[in-house]
Design a protein around this motif. Structure first.
Motif, PDB file in Angstrom:
ATOM      1  N   ASP A   1      30.067 -20.080 -33.147  1.00  0.00           N
ATOM      2  CA  ASP A   1      30.932 -19.044 -33.702  1.00  0.00           C
ATOM      3  C   ASP A   1      30.132 -17.960 -34.432  1.00  0.00           C
ATOM      4  O   ASP A   1      30.434 -16.768 -34.312  1.00  0.00           O
ATOM      5  CB  ASP A   1      31.980 -19.660 -34.633  1.00  0.00           C
ATOM      6  N   LYS A   2      29.103 -18.339 -35.149  1.00  0.00           N
ATOM      7  CA  LYS A   2      28.288 -17.359 -35.877  1.00  0.00           C
ATOM      8  C   LYS A   2      27.644 -16.376 -34.915  1.00  0.00           C
ATOM      9  O   LYS A   2      27.668 -15.156 -35.125  1.00  0.00           O
ATOM     10  CB  LYS A   2      27.220 -18.070 -36.709  1.00  0.00           C
ATOM     11  N   GLU A   3      27.049 -16.917 -33.853  1.00  0.00           N
ATOM     12  CA  GLU A   3      26.376 -16.062 -32.869  1.00  0.00           C
ATOM     13  C   GLU A   3      27.362 -15.131 -32.179  1.00  0.00           C
ATOM     14  O   GLU A   3      27.058 -13.953 -31.928  1.00  0.00           O
ATOM     15  CB  GLU A   3      25.644 -16.929 -31.832  1.00  0.00           C
ATOM     16  N   LEU A   4      28.550 -15.643 -31.869  1.00  0.00           N
ATOM     17  CA  LEU A   4      29.581 -14.808 -31.239  1.00  0.00           C
ATOM     18  C   LEU A   4      29.971 -13.640 -32.140  1.00  0.00           C
ATOM     19  O   LEU A   4      30.045 -12.492 -31.692  1.00  0.00           O
ATOM     20  CB  LEU A   4      30.830 -15.653 -30.945  1.00  0.00           C
ATOM     21  N   LEU A   5      30.220 -13.940 -33.393  1.00  0.00           N
ATOM     22  CA  LEU A   5      30.678 -12.914 -34.321  1.00  0.00           C
ATOM     23  C   LEU A   5      29.595 -11.866 -34.580  1.00  0.00           C
ATOM     24  O   LEU A   5      29.880 -10.676 -34.710  1.00  0.00           O
ATOM     25  CB  LEU A   5      31.139 -13.550 -35.629  1.00  0.00           C
ATOM     26  N   LEU A   6      28.346 -12.304 -34.637  1.00  0.00           N
ATOM     27  CA  LEU A   6      27.246 -11.347 -34.780  1.00  0.00           C
ATOM     28  C   LEU A   6      27.152 -10.449 -33.559  1.00  0.00           C
ATOM     29  O   LEU A   6      26.909  -9.243 -33.664  1.00  0.00           O
ATOM     30  CB  LEU A   6      25.917 -12.089 -35.001  1.00  0.00           C
TER      31      LEU A   6
ATOM     32  N   PHE B   1      29.573  -9.511 -31.724  1.00  0.00           N
ATOM     33  CA  PHE B   1      30.716  -8.593 -31.708  1.00  0.00           C
ATOM     34  C   PHE B   1      30.740  -7.632 -32.896  1.00  0.00           C
ATOM     35  O   PHE B   1      31.749  -6.995 -33.158  1.00  0.00           O
ATOM     36  CB  PHE B   1      32.020  -9.384 -31.639  1.00  0.00           C
ATOM     37  N   GLY B   2      29.645  -7.574 -33.646  1.00  0.00           N
ATOM     38  CA  GLY B   2      29.525  -6.522 -34.641  1.00  0.00           C
ATOM     39  C   GLY B   2      29.635  -6.963 -36.091  1.00  0.00           C
ATOM     40  O   GLY B   2      29.671  -6.122 -36.989  1.00  0.00           O
ATOM     41  N   ALA B   3      29.691  -8.286 -36.337  1.00  0.00           N
ATOM     42  CA  ALA B   3      29.760  -8.745 -37.729  1.00  0.00           C
ATOM     43  C   ALA B   3      28.447  -8.422 -38.442  1.00  0.00           C
ATOM     44  O   ALA B   3      27.373  -8.422 -37.830  1.00  0.00           O
ATOM     45  CB  ALA B   3      30.027 -10.247 -37.783  1.00  0.00           C
ATOM     46  N   GLU B   4      28.530  -8.140 -39.727  1.00  0.00           N
ATOM     47  CA  GLU B   4      27.344  -7.929 -40.537  1.00  0.00           C
ATOM     48  C   GLU B   4      27.509  -8.711 -41.841  1.00  0.00           C
ATOM     49  O   GLU B   4      28.419  -9.515 -41.977  1.00  0.00           O
ATOM     50  CB  GLU B   4      27.088  -6.429 -40.764  1.00  0.00           C
ATOM     51  N   GLU B   5      26.597  -8.510 -42.736  1.00  0.00           N
ATOM     52  CA  GLU B   5      26.476  -9.361 -43.918  1.00  0.00           C
ATOM     53  C   GLU B   5      27.779  -9.549 -44.690  1.00  0.00           C
ATOM     54  O   GLU B   5      28.124 -10.656 -45.106  1.00  0.00           O
ATOM     55  CB  GLU B   5      25.413  -8.735 -44.846  1.00  0.00           C
ATOM     56  N   THR B   6      28.538  -8.480 -44.861  1.00  0.00           N
ATOM     57  CA  THR B   6      29.778  -8.556 -45.641  1.00  0.00           C
ATOM     58  C   THR B   6      30.903  -9.210 -44.856  1.00  0.00           C
ATOM     59  O   THR B   6      31.690  -9.995 -45.396  1.00  0.00           O
ATOM     60  CB  THR B   6      30.226  -7.142 -46.068  1.00  0.00           C
ATOM     61  N   LEU B   7      30.981  -8.893 -43.564  1.00  0.00           N
ATOM     62  CA  LEU B   7      32.131  -9.304 -42.761  1.00  0.00           C
ATOM     63  C   LEU B   7      31.999 -10.710 -42.163  1.00  0.00           C
ATOM     64  O   LEU B   7      33.012 -11.364 -41.904  1.00  0.00           O
ATOM     65  CB  LEU B   7      32.348  -8.297 -41.618  1.00  0.00           C
ATOM     66  N   LEU B   8      30.766 -11.175 -41.951  1.00  0.00           N
ATOM     67  CA  LEU B   8      30.574 -12.467 -41.275  1.00  0.00           C
ATOM     68  C   LEU B   8      31.242 -13.635 -42.000  1.00  0.00           C
ATOM     69  O   LEU B   8      31.939 -14.437 -41.361  1.00  0.00           O
ATOM     70  CB  LEU B   8      29.082 -12.737 -41.080  1.00  0.00           C
ATOM     71  N   PRO B   9      31.089 -13.800 -43.316  1.00  0.00           N
ATOM     72  CA  PRO B   9      31.753 -14.930 -43.992  1.00  0.00           C
ATOM     73  C   PRO B   9      33.278 -14.887 -43.851  1.00  0.00           C
ATOM     74  O   PRO B   9      33.913 -15.928 -43.658  1.00  0.00           O
ATOM     75  CB  PRO B   9      31.327 -14.767 -45.452  1.00  0.00           C
ATOM     76  N   LEU B  10      33.860 -13.694 -43.954  1.00  0.00           N
ATOM     77  CA  LEU B  10      35.311 -13.561 -43.808  1.00  0.00           C
ATOM     78  C   LEU B  10      35.745 -13.943 -42.392  1.00  0.00           C
ATOM     79  O   LEU B  10      36.723 -14.673 -42.202  1.00  0.00           O
ATOM     80  CB  LEU B  10      35.742 -12.124 -44.104  1.00  0.00           C
ATOM     81  N   ALA B  11      35.030 -13.450 -41.400  1.00  0.00           N
ATOM     82  CA  ALA B  11      35.382 -13.732 -40.006  1.00  0.00           C
ATOM     83  C   ALA B  11      35.269 -15.225 -39.696  1.00  0.00           C
ATOM     84  O   ALA B  11      36.113 -15.797 -39.005  1.00  0.00           O
ATOM     85  CB  ALA B  11      34.478 -12.924 -39.064  1.00  0.00           C
ATOM     86  N   ARG B  12      34.264 -15.871 -40.231  1.00  0.00           N
ATOM     87  CA  ARG B  12      34.083 -17.311 -39.973  1.00  0.00           C
ATOM     88  C   ARG B  12      35.177 -18.141 -40.650  1.00  0.00           C
ATOM     89  O   ARG B  12      35.596 -19.170 -40.117  1.00  0.00           O
ATOM     90  CB  ARG B  12      32.703 -17.764 -40.455  1.00  0.00           C
TER      91      ARG B  12
END
Length: 447
Positions: free
Chosen positions: A114-119, A121-132
């Protein structure tokens, strides 16, 4: 209703109402999540769900690949002759095997990568924890989303569109109240929205499975004589519908990257709103295709060209109405969408109207182009449907997303989709006119 003998107008609008309800409520999953999370966590929450959006596109598209591909072949065979019932059920069984395999693969990817997928698709430092946090509850029930798409397609083609609508409606209503309860009452935030969506999908699937106990059910498990040949044919037939949803993921990924490069996170938050508006418009287009496809496929198999022309007339009229309504809303009430999906900052309110109005021009032709893929599929023209899907979903749109801001300024990116839809619509109109002229004359059906 009998696809071959019932009056076209009441039959079309009955199926349209069922398909529209089903498609619209399906879109509520993401839209309500975006609205609730945007209100709870502000623009960062909206942007995080924009990053998650491509994951949904991939999951849903894999279910549609097997569902639409298998059900088109299912109905075409039954239109040719009722003696084909066993063969048509072989395609149902093959589609079931195919979606089960895809569900397992997708499930494993979402759980472990999931982490690799979100990265990606454009996730960055602020958004990745929320998306996960949003994705976490979804991990437990990924297969239900694929099976729901499969079952909805076959229920419509097996004469039970109402159950598909009721099932999705129930899941959608649960998602609305569940979002509020989990996000705000239990103070779970973005994870609560993911939990409500996951539970709603499971409830929808359970309701759809009751079809197998109803008197309307003609679906049976029949061992496919050539499983891999059947799966290949299903994939070829359903690829265009599959790619429409995949394309939303591709486009979201491209837009996310380009927006962050040229315009920043506030513009990305507005794009999160556009994703949700586009989801509604696209679902309206799906409803036209999903209502028309079983009727067109069956009548094509039976050689009833005049009935297909009548269905096409109503479908094109519906596409024109949907396109006009959504374009008007985008042009004349852009801030309405902003307030629905987030608690906006002054910066958001300053840039949102121009962005939504520019992108919103594409809504005029979007329903027509998406419906055309279902139409070409139903006429067994998968290559044309493929060209339409790939051109609007990746090729032309992708080129414009990269070229326009580089050549004419950052804000030009919002015109990428209006230009894409116009170019594709010209091609669609030419092909649709040609294939409609070639429709077979009426012939006797073997009953």
């Amino acid at each position: 209703m009998d696809f071959l003998t019932s009056k076209v107008k009441p039959m079309y609008f009955k199926y349209l109402a069922a398909a529209f309800g089903s498609a619209l409520i399906s879109s509520i999953y993401g839209v309500v999540d975006m609205a609730m999370v945007g209100q709870y966590q502000g623009p960062d929450g909206t942007a995080a769900l924009a990053v998650v959006s491509p994951v949904w596109n991939i999951i849903y598209s894999l279910g549609l690949l097997m569902g639409i591909g298998g059900s088109v072949l299912f109905s075409t065979l039954r239109g040719e002759s009722l003696q084909n019932r066993k063969k048509s059920n072989e395609y149902f069984t093959a589609a079931l095997i195919g979606v089960s395999t895809l569900a397992i693969i997708t499930w494993l990817i979402v759980i472990f990568f999931d982490k690799e997928l979100l990265l990606l698709f454009g996730a960055e430092e602020t958004l990745l924890p929320l998306a996960r946090r949003y994705i976490f509850p979804v991990k437990f029930v990924v297969p239900s989303f694929l099976f729901t798409q499969l079952m909805a397609a076959f229920l419509r083609n097996d004469g039970n569109p109402g159950l598909a609508t009721k099932a999705v409606l129930f899941g959608g209503i649960f998602n609305v109240f569940g979002d509020y309860f989990f996000v705000f009452i239990l103070d779970m935030g973005i994870m609560g929205a993911g939990l409500a969506t996951a539970m709603g999908s499971v409830f929808s699937l359970i309701m759809m499975l009751t079809h197998f106990r109803s008197g309307k059910n003609t679906l049976r498990l029949e061992k496919p004589e050539k499983l891999f040949f059947s799966l290949k044919k299903i994939c070829v037939t359903g690829f265009s519908t599959f790619f429409i949803d995949v394309a939303m993921g591709i486009l979201t990924m491209l837009f996310n990257r380009q927006i962050l490069k040229y315009l920043g996170t506030e513009a990305l938050s507005v794009y999160g709103i556009i994703i949700n508006i586009s989801t509604f418009v696209q679902c309206c287009a799906y409803s036209i295709g999903q209502a028309s496809q079983p009727m067109i496929s069956t009548n094509f198999g039976a050689g009833k060209g005049e009935r297909i022309r009548q269905i096409l007339k109503y479908a094109l009229g519906t596409a024109a109405v949907f396109g006009a309504v959504w374009t008007a809303l985008a042009e004349f009430a852009p801030n309405l969408f902003v307030y629905i999906f987030m608690t906006p900052t002054e910066g958001i309110l300053a840039i949102a109207p121009q962005i939504i109005r520019s992108y919103g021009i594409s809504f005029l032709l979007l329903p027509f182009n998406i419906f055309s893929t279902y139409y070409f599929q139903a006429l067994m023209k998968p290559s044309t449907s493929f060209i339409v899907s790939v051109s609007r979903g990746a090729l032309i749109s992708g080129i414009l997303i990269y070229l326009l801001p580089a050549l004419t300024g950052a804000d030009a990116i919002w015109f990428a989709m209006p230009l894409t839809e116009f170019i594709v619509a010209v091609y669609v109109a030419i092909k649709m006119k040609r294939y409609t002229k070639q429709l077979p004359k009426e012939r006797e059906v073997i009953r």
